[in-house]
Design a protein around this motif. Sequence first.
Motif, mmCIF file in Angstrom:
data_model
loop_
_atom_site.group_PDB
_atom_site.id
_atom_site.type_symbol
_atom_site.label_atom_id
_atom_site.label_comp_id
_atom_site.label_asym_id
_atom_site.label_seq_id
_atom_site.Cartn_x
_atom_site.Cartn_y
_atom_site.Cartn_z
ATOM 1 N N ASP A 26 6.993 58.759 37.750
ATOM 2 C CA ASP A 26 5.936 59.182 36.842
ATOM 3 C C ASP A 26 4.729 59.556 37.695
ATOM 4 O OD1 ASP A 26 3.852 59.435 35.013
ATOM 5 O OD2 ASP A 26 4.628 57.869 33.700
ATOM 6 N N THR A 27 4.564 60.830 37.943
ATOM 7 C CA THR A 27 3.476 61.257 38.826
ATOM 8 C C THR A 27 2.111 61.095 38.158
ATOM 9 O OG1 THR A 27 3.870 63.529 38.107
ATOM 10 C CG2 THR A 27 4.880 62.848 40.177
ATOM 11 N N SER A 28 2.080 61.086 36.839
ATOM 12 C CA SER A 28 0.790 60.899 36.156
ATOM 13 C C SER A 28 0.279 59.478 36.358
ATOM 14 C CB SER A 28 0.925 61.203 34.672
ATOM 15 O OG SER A 28 1.760 60.260 34.030
ATOM 16 N N LYS A 29 1.204 58.550 36.466
ATOM 17 C CA LYS A 29 0.836 57.151 36.706
ATOM 18 C C LYS A 29 0.979 56.770 38.167
ATOM 19 C CE LYS A 29 2.154 55.573 32.083
ATOM 20 N NZ LYS A 29 3.039 54.669 31.304
ATOM 21 N N LYS A 30 1.445 57.716 38.984
ATOM 22 C CA LYS A 30 1.680 57.448 40.399
ATOM 23 C C LYS A 30 2.539 56.189 40.566
ATOM 24 C CE LYS A 30 -2.227 59.826 42.555
ATOM 25 N NZ LYS A 30 -2.618 60.635 41.388
ATOM 26 N N SER A 31 3.671 56.212 39.916
ATOM 27 C CA SER A 31 4.550 55.050 39.997
ATOM 28 C C SER A 31 6.005 55.473 39.934
ATOM 29 C CB SER A 31 4.242 54.063 38.868
ATOM 30 O OG SER A 31 4.584 54.631 37.625
ATOM 31 N N SER A 32 6.843 54.598 40.462
ATOM 32 C CA SER A 32 8.277 54.821 40.454
ATOM 33 C C SER A 32 8.953 53.480 40.220
ATOM 34 C CB SER A 32 8.729 55.396 41.793
ATOM 35 O OG SER A 32 10.140 55.485 41.880
#
Lengths: 116, 112
Positions: free
Chosen positions: B66-72
């Motif tokens: 999730d690039t909007s949340k900068k998380s994986s």
Amino acid sequence: SAVISQKPSRDICQRGTSLTIQCQVDSQVTMMFWYRQQPGQSLTLIATANQGSEATYESGFVIDKFPISRPNLTFSTLTVSNMSPEDSSIYLCSVVSWGENTGELFFGEGSRLTVL
Amino acid sequence: SQQGEEDPQALSIQEGENATMNCSYKTSINNLQWYRQNSGRGLVHLILIRSNEREKHSGRLRVTLDTSKKSSSLLITASRAADTASYFCATNNGTNAGKSTFGDGTTLTVKP
């Protein structure tokens, strides 16, 4: 994929001495990468070893402390100079995959150094 | 905080259960990778997911980004004792394909 061999796999060293780690790759690669993993921690890039030119060091790492050689497209060495106990780490050689999976890193088994 | 933080730091589950590990990062990325490390040995690459991808599968592994949340997240389904290892995420911003910034890692223990 790439197969990477490192020597030594582990060593115990005395403070003030230097040790050279060898890395051999089974294919020709333009860049080789040296990472350090301190005990219980993550990996940090030390430098990029380029064939035919000087290595590129990351912030916090200097050539005098970690001299690197890259004599050909399949081999590199990293020397840890004037070692202190803080240099006790796993040192890992890696190369990057190109093509469909560009960015995937292949690692050697690492060289575990303990400095007394 | 560092680029590529992971949680939890340690995870202990029973064989057969699913394991989920999360990774957060701070700057823009070109790709994000997951690696496994057994007992302080070399790292083994598991999956690479590009910034324009949202989900990727490989066998029992599922990675989301999730690039909007900068998380994986990394999901290991039907875990086995052999999955016991440390798992690291690593991000690459595209300027140097071999220069990845690694997270702190999650230590997974799968009990038989």
